[in-house]
Write a protein that holds these residues in place. Structure first.
Motif, PDB file in Angstrom:
ATOM      1  N   GLN A 107      43.070  24.251  52.248  1.00  0.00           N
ATOM      2  CA  GLN A 107      43.722  26.092  52.169  1.00  0.00           C
ATOM      3  C   GLN A 107      42.824  26.386  52.798  1.00  0.00           C
ATOM      4  OE1 GLN A 107      45.000  27.146  47.965  1.00  0.00           O
ATOM      5  NE2 GLN A 107      43.542  28.417  48.415  1.00  0.00           N
ATOM      6  N   ASP A 108      42.975  27.086  53.584  1.00  0.00           N
ATOM      7  CA  ASP A 108      41.385  28.308  54.040  1.00  0.00           C
ATOM      8  C   ASP A 108      40.182  29.358  52.903  1.00  0.00           C
ATOM      9  OD1 ASP A 108      42.195  27.873  56.587  1.00  0.00           O
ATOM     10  OD2 ASP A 108      43.360  29.820  57.167  1.00  0.00           O
ATOM     11  N   GLY A 109      41.295  29.505  51.656  1.00  0.00           N
ATOM     12  CA  GLY A 109      40.347  30.489  50.312  1.00  0.00           C
ATOM     13  C   GLY A 109      40.300  29.532  49.440  1.00  0.00           C
ATOM     14  N   TYR A 110      39.778  30.314  48.844  1.00  0.00           N
ATOM     15  CA  TYR A 110      39.671  29.547  47.330  1.00  0.00           C
ATOM     16  C   TYR A 110      39.739  30.582  46.152  1.00  0.00           C
ATOM     17  CZ  TYR A 110      35.055  31.386  48.475  1.00  0.00           C
ATOM     18  OH  TYR A 110      33.768  32.652  48.600  1.00  0.00           O
ATOM     19  N   PHE A 111      39.810  29.959  44.936  1.00  0.00           N
ATOM     20  CA  PHE A 111      39.199  30.903  44.007  1.00  0.00           C
ATOM     21  C   PHE A 111      37.615  30.609  43.563  1.00  0.00           C
ATOM     22  CE2 PHE A 111      39.311  30.682  39.092  1.00  0.00           C
ATOM     23  CZ  PHE A 111      39.118  32.792  39.144  1.00  0.00           C
ATOM     24  N   GLU A 141      51.943  28.883  39.794  1.00  0.00           N
ATOM     25  CA  GLU A 141      51.384  29.274  38.132  1.00  0.00           C
ATOM     26  C   GLU A 141      50.306  29.500  37.599  1.00  0.00           C
ATOM     27  OE1 GLU A 141      55.906  28.404  36.305  1.00  0.00           O
ATOM     28  OE2 GLU A 141      55.235  27.360  36.160  1.00  0.00           O
ATOM     29  N   GLU A 142      49.303  28.337  38.234  1.00  0.00           N
ATOM     30  CA  GLU A 142      47.897  27.921  37.614  1.00  0.00           C
ATOM     31  C   GLU A 142      47.338  29.267  38.414  1.00  0.00           C
ATOM     32  OE1 GLU A 142      44.885  24.824  36.522  1.00  0.00           O
ATOM     33  OE2 GLU A 142      45.564  24.552  38.639  1.00  0.00           O
ATOM     34  N   LEU A 143      47.115  29.209  39.899  1.00  0.00           N
ATOM     35  CA  LEU A 143      47.020  30.177  40.244  1.00  0.00           C
ATOM     36  C   LEU A 143      47.471  31.830  39.931  1.00  0.00           C
ATOM     37  CD1 LEU A 143      45.171  30.345  42.136  1.00  0.00           C
ATOM     38  CD2 LEU A 143      46.247  30.319  43.810  1.00  0.00           C
ATOM     39  N   LYS A 144      48.569  31.833  39.637  1.00  0.00           N
ATOM     40  CA  LYS A 144      48.789  33.212  39.053  1.00  0.00           C
ATOM     41  C   LYS A 144      48.107  33.675  37.864  1.00  0.00           C
ATOM     42  CE  LYS A 144      53.061  33.647  41.474  1.00  0.00           C
ATOM     43  NZ  LYS A 144      54.670  33.221  41.429  1.00  0.00           N
ATOM     44  N   SER A 145      47.709  32.307  36.935  1.00  0.00           N
ATOM     45  CA  SER A 145      47.688  32.857  35.715  1.00  0.00           C
ATOM     46  C   SER A 145      45.886  33.312  35.780  1.00  0.00           C
ATOM     47  CB  SER A 145      47.783  31.702  34.359  1.00  0.00           C
ATOM     48  OG  SER A 145      47.325  32.446  34.001  1.00  0.00           O
ATOM     49  N   LEU A 146      45.171  32.283  36.248  1.00  0.00           N
ATOM     50  CA  LEU A 146      43.099  32.801  36.661  1.00  0.00           C
ATOM     51  C   LEU A 146      43.311  33.623  37.276  1.00  0.00           C
ATOM     52  CD1 LEU A 146      42.816  29.043  37.983  1.00  0.00           C
ATOM     53  CD2 LEU A 146      42.507  29.355  35.659  1.00  0.00           C
ATOM     54  N   LEU A 147      44.208  33.939  38.566  1.00  0.00           N
ATOM     55  CA  LEU A 147      43.944  35.607  39.192  1.00  0.00           C
ATOM     56  C   LEU A 147      44.067  36.888  38.022  1.00  0.00           C
ATOM     57  CD1 LEU A 147      45.636  34.870  42.534  1.00  0.00           C
ATOM     58  CD2 LEU A 147      42.972  34.929  42.173  1.00  0.00           C
ATOM     59  N   GLU A 148      45.270  36.579  37.889  1.00  0.00           N
ATOM     60  CA  GLU A 148      45.482  37.720  36.266  1.00  0.00           C
ATOM     61  C   GLU A 148      44.058  37.834  34.972  1.00  0.00           C
ATOM     62  OE1 GLU A 148      49.429  36.875  35.332  1.00  0.00           O
ATOM     63  OE2 GLU A 148      50.544  37.627  37.820  1.00  0.00           O
ATOM     64  N   LYS A 149      43.985  36.716  34.617  1.00  0.00           N
ATOM     65  CA  LYS A 149      43.205  36.203  33.740  1.00  0.00           C
ATOM     66  C   LYS A 149      41.562  36.973  34.083  1.00  0.00           C
ATOM     67  CE  LYS A 149      44.327  32.547  30.312  1.00  0.00           C
ATOM     68  NZ  LYS A 149      45.286  31.184  30.399  1.00  0.00           N
ATOM     69  N   ALA A 150      41.114  36.413  35.620  1.00  0.00           N
ATOM     70  CA  ALA A 150      39.780  37.436  36.129  1.00  0.00           C
ATOM     71  C   ALA A 150      39.927  38.337  36.772  1.00  0.00           C
ATOM     72  CB  ALA A 150      39.477  36.668  37.503  1.00  0.00           C
ATOM     73  N   GLY A 151      41.717  39.057  35.936  1.00  0.00           N
ATOM     74  CA  GLY A 151      41.686  41.012  36.870  1.00  0.00           C
ATOM     75  C   GLY A 151      41.842  40.569  38.281  1.00  0.00           C
ATOM     76  N   ILE A 152      41.709  39.728  38.840  1.00  0.00           N
ATOM     77  CA  ILE A 152      41.729  39.485  40.257  1.00  0.00           C
ATOM     78  C   ILE A 152      43.473  39.814  41.211  1.00  0.00           C
ATOM     79  CG2 ILE A 152      41.509  38.560  42.457  1.00  0.00           C
ATOM     80  CD1 ILE A 152      39.016  36.627  40.879  1.00  0.00           C
ATOM     81  N   LYS A 153      43.403  40.999  42.238  1.00  0.00           N
ATOM     82  CA  LYS A 153      44.766  41.897  42.435  1.00  0.00           C
ATOM     83  C   LYS A 153      44.481  40.508  43.429  1.00  0.00           C
ATOM     84  CE  LYS A 153      44.147  46.672  41.558  1.00  0.00           C
ATOM     85  NZ  LYS A 153      45.282  47.162  40.207  1.00  0.00           N
ATOM     86  N   TYR A 154      45.950  40.233  43.625  1.00  0.00           N
ATOM     87  CA  TYR A 154      46.143  39.014  45.157  1.00  0.00           C
ATOM     88  C   TYR A 154      47.558  39.559  45.468  1.00  0.00           C
ATOM     89  CZ  TYR A 154      49.384  37.777  40.841  1.00  0.00           C
ATOM     90  OH  TYR A 154      50.520  37.367  39.999  1.00  0.00           O
ATOM     91  N   ASP A 155      47.812  39.559  46.796  1.00  0.00           N
ATOM     92  CA  ASP A 155      49.176  39.675  47.584  1.00  0.00           C
ATOM     93  C   ASP A 155      49.900  38.132  47.375  1.00  0.00           C
ATOM     94  OD1 ASP A 155      51.324  39.636  49.346  1.00  0.00           O
ATOM     95  OD2 ASP A 155      50.421  40.185  50.482  1.00  0.00           O
ATOM     96  N   PRO A 156      51.631  38.492  46.101  1.00  0.00           N
ATOM     97  CA  PRO A 156      51.979  36.999  46.061  1.00  0.00           C
ATOM     98  C   PRO A 156      52.747  36.085  46.950  1.00  0.00           C
ATOM     99  CG  PRO A 156      52.730  38.935  44.788  1.00  0.00           C
ATOM    100  CD  PRO A 156      51.943  39.675  45.766  1.00  0.00           C
TER     101      PRO A 156
END
Length: 160
Positions: A107-111, A141-156
């Motif tokens: 994919q283009d991006g990364y966490f 679900e894992e990625l959403k959880s990681l983003l939320e735990k890190a306090g990172i806003k994201y576009d679903p």
């Protein structure tokens, strides 16, 4: 006022000390199951070797057929963006030429998130237990959880 000769401050510092751990995650193109089980361990070994060649440390690497997790220690001179770009690009080229998987792509991006030294063991275990973890939760679900735990806003729309 005290005037120091040029270079005096550097002599006092002696060395640079840093603890720069990052948990990196990126998926395959279109989140497809493109990492074949028969060469997954070779990919992880290649990623570790490539990270070492950059002068950084690959602590833990694991993943699933559609994504990879890395716990790496970077030096202050490294940028996370450059390391991710170089590792993703190099591994994709290696997979195409050595493993003959022409449809493979990342994919283009990364966490990326920093990891405190006090949290290294839990992150290591989390990465090592990916197969078990994903028997209960999807990559999205894992990625959403990681983003939320890190306090990172994201576009679903970019997560699923």
């Amino acid at each position: 006022m005290v005037v120091r000769p040029r270079g005096a401050r550097e002599a006092e510092m002696g060395s640079t000390y840093a603890s720069l751990y990052f948990h990196l995650v990126w998926g395959t193109k279109e989140r497809r199951n493109l990492i074949a089980p028969e060469w997954e361990s070779r990919l992880h070994a290649w990623l570790g070797g490539a990270i070492r060649q950059l002068g950084t440390v690959a602590d833990t690497i694991n993943g699933m057929a559609d994504h990879v997790h890395l716990l790496v220690s970077l030096r202050p001179k490294h940028s996370v963006a450059d390391v991710a770009r170089d590792i993703k690009g190099g591994s994709s080229e290696w997979i195409h030429t050595e493993l003959h998987a022409p449809l493979f792509g990342w994919q283009d991006g990364y966490f990326a998130v920093t990891v405190s030294p006090t949290q290294l063991d839990p992150v290591r275990r989390y990465i090592q237990n990916q197969k078990e973890h994903h028997s209960r939760i999807s990559w999205e679900e894992e990625l959403k959880s990681l983003l939320e735990k890190a306090g990172i806003k994201y576009d679903p729309k970019y997560v699923c």
